[in-house]
Scaffold this motif. Structure first.
Motif: not given
Length: 76
Positions: A8-13, A15-19, A32-47
């Motif tokens: 599921i993507s909740i990206a802005t126009s 910056l990427a933000d996909e779960y 993406d934090h910004h155009s020069l810092n993209s494709n960051n990966v993190e594993w999350l818990k629902p909380e």
């Protein structure tokens, strides 16, 4: 690795933000934090996901997976 349920993507126009949700209830976020810092990966818990982002995820979730994703997110 467990089977993927959906992405599921909740990206802005600009910056990427996909779960990605998995059957074992793991959640992977690629963003993406910004155009020069993209494709960051993190594993999350629902909380660790904000109410605002949970709202966006449920809204953008494919209908056939909505109930399962809502359970994983403990939503509402």
């Amino acid at each position: 690795m467990e089977k993927e349920i959906c992405r599921i993507s909740i990206a802005t126009s600009w910056l990427a933000d996909e779960y990605t949700f998995y059957e074992d209830h793991r959640i992977k976020r690629i963003y993406d934090h910004h155009s020069l810092n993209s494709n960051n990966v993190e594993w999350l818990k629902p909380e660790q996901i904000s109410k605002q982002n949970k709202d966006k995820l449920v809204k953008n979730c494919p209908e056939e997976h909505k109930e399962e994703i809502m359970q994983i997110l403990d939503y509402p």
